[in-house]
Design a protein around this motif. Sequence first.
Motif, short mmCIF file in Angstrom:
data_model
loop_
_atom_site.label_atom_id
_atom_site.label_comp_id
_atom_site.label_asym_id
_atom_site.label_seq_id
_atom_site.Cartn_x
_atom_site.Cartn_y
_atom_site.Cartn_z
N UNK A 130 0.57 -0.85 -0.13
CA UNK A 130 0.42 -0.29 -0.14
C UNK A 130 0.94 1.02 -0.16
N UNK A 131 0.27 2.81 -0.02
CA UNK A 131 0.81 3.70 0.08
C UNK A 131 2.35 3.98 -1.40
N UNK A 217 0.68 9.91 0.25
CA UNK A 217 0.81 8.34 -0.16
C UNK A 217 -1.33 8.44 0.50
N UNK A 218 -1.29 6.97 -0.16
CA UNK A 218 -3.08 6.76 -0.39
C UNK A 218 -2.83 5.49 0.04
N UNK A 283 7.37 3.81 -1.35
CA UNK A 283 6.62 3.70 0.15
C UNK A 283 5.26 2.48 0.27
N UNK A 284 6.08 0.98 -0.69
CA UNK A 284 5.11 0.17 -0.43
C UNK A 284 5.10 -1.15 0.63
N UNK A 285 6.44 -0.45 1.65
CA UNK A 285 6.54 -1.45 2.95
C UNK A 285 6.76 -0.27 4.34
N UNK A 286 5.73 0.67 4.70
CA UNK A 286 7.13 1.56 4.81
C UNK A 286 6.93 1.37 6.58
N UNK A 287 7.53 2.35 6.77
CA UNK A 287 9.15 1.57 7.94
C UNK A 287 8.11 2.85 9.10
N UNK A 288 8.02 2.40 10.42
CA UNK A 288 7.18 3.38 11.21
C UNK A 288 8.17 2.56 12.91
#
Length: 348
Positions: A130-131, A217-218, A283-288
């Motif tokens: 996603x995103x 990001x969407x 942006x498809x495996x975003x970190x956080x």
Amino acid sequence: MGLHPFDIPLCIKLNEEDMLHSECIKCNTCDGFPCLLHAKADADINCIRKIMDQENITLLINAKAEKLLTNEEGNQITGVETMVNGELITFSAETVIVSCGAINSAALFLKSANEKHPNGLANKSDQVGRNFMKHQNAAMLAISFEKNPVHFQKTFAINDYYFGDEDFKFPMGGIQLMGKSNRYMLTDDAPIFTPAKVLSEMAEHSVDFWFMAEDLPLAENRVLWKDDQIHLLYTEHNAEALDQLLKKFSKVLTEMEDHIKFLPENINISKKIPLAGVAHQNGTLRFGNNPETSVLDPHCKTHEIDNLYVVDGSFFPSCGAVNPSLTIIANAIRVGEHLLDKILETRD
Ligand code: SF4
């Protein structure tokens, strides 16, 4: 004009003080072409070739990672199924680092679904794929009355509108010169039967600019793995920023006639780059920090699988309005240092 152009940072091995010994010769086929002199400071030239003589390095070509295998608990990667010259071979390692680019890294996670990870690896959050972001990009041919005999054009950028201005108070993005166009490049977008002479004249008189606005990001903009194929779902987002930037700069061009005279605003040709131009994929495996809203932790290790890392554009939670390469490189170095510390720690 009151603007603040600056030297654009480029990953090329250029020594302007001593051009005789410069690896880069400032040729006219830099933007969008491989460098025949190996003067681009890319991963191949700066990293891979430099370590090829090490005994513990093997570079496989004609090899494609097809699937990541996990242990029964689903918390360790135990193998990487790889098609090597038509033969399926499984490799294993203590640490596995995926770096296939944002679209293919997400696809590899999704196609590696198993009992413990039914929706794709490390995908409890449903964020894998996603995103997807790719920047809102456009190219503009500003046609000047005078010829533009430049050889190496990509030299400066302008960020005066990056955070907006008095007319449009939201971030618009950046502007930069791009590689010089030629008549062959213009052929694809020209109406059929446009005489070659017209295209040549246009290319000879054009100053070529690149415009980049942020892509936000969407969740619905995503990579899917379905029917043994990658699917990319994308709805344009934040297009207004790019439209405003194009409008703004077209006006600037017409106002600079004392310095260089361009054809009127409406004759400049600008083209938005469509989905097929996903050169800035991220942006498809975003970190956080939160495993419920991100796939990777701050060290780019998956929250769910202990020995699985990702270093490419996938980790971006947002992408700004600049080329992502330097951030990808900086992050890879940061993750590399973290892994080294971890290895040294276990040896102690
Ligand atoms: S393609 Fe040309 S301009 Fe670009 S790095 Fe190579 S020599 Fe330099």
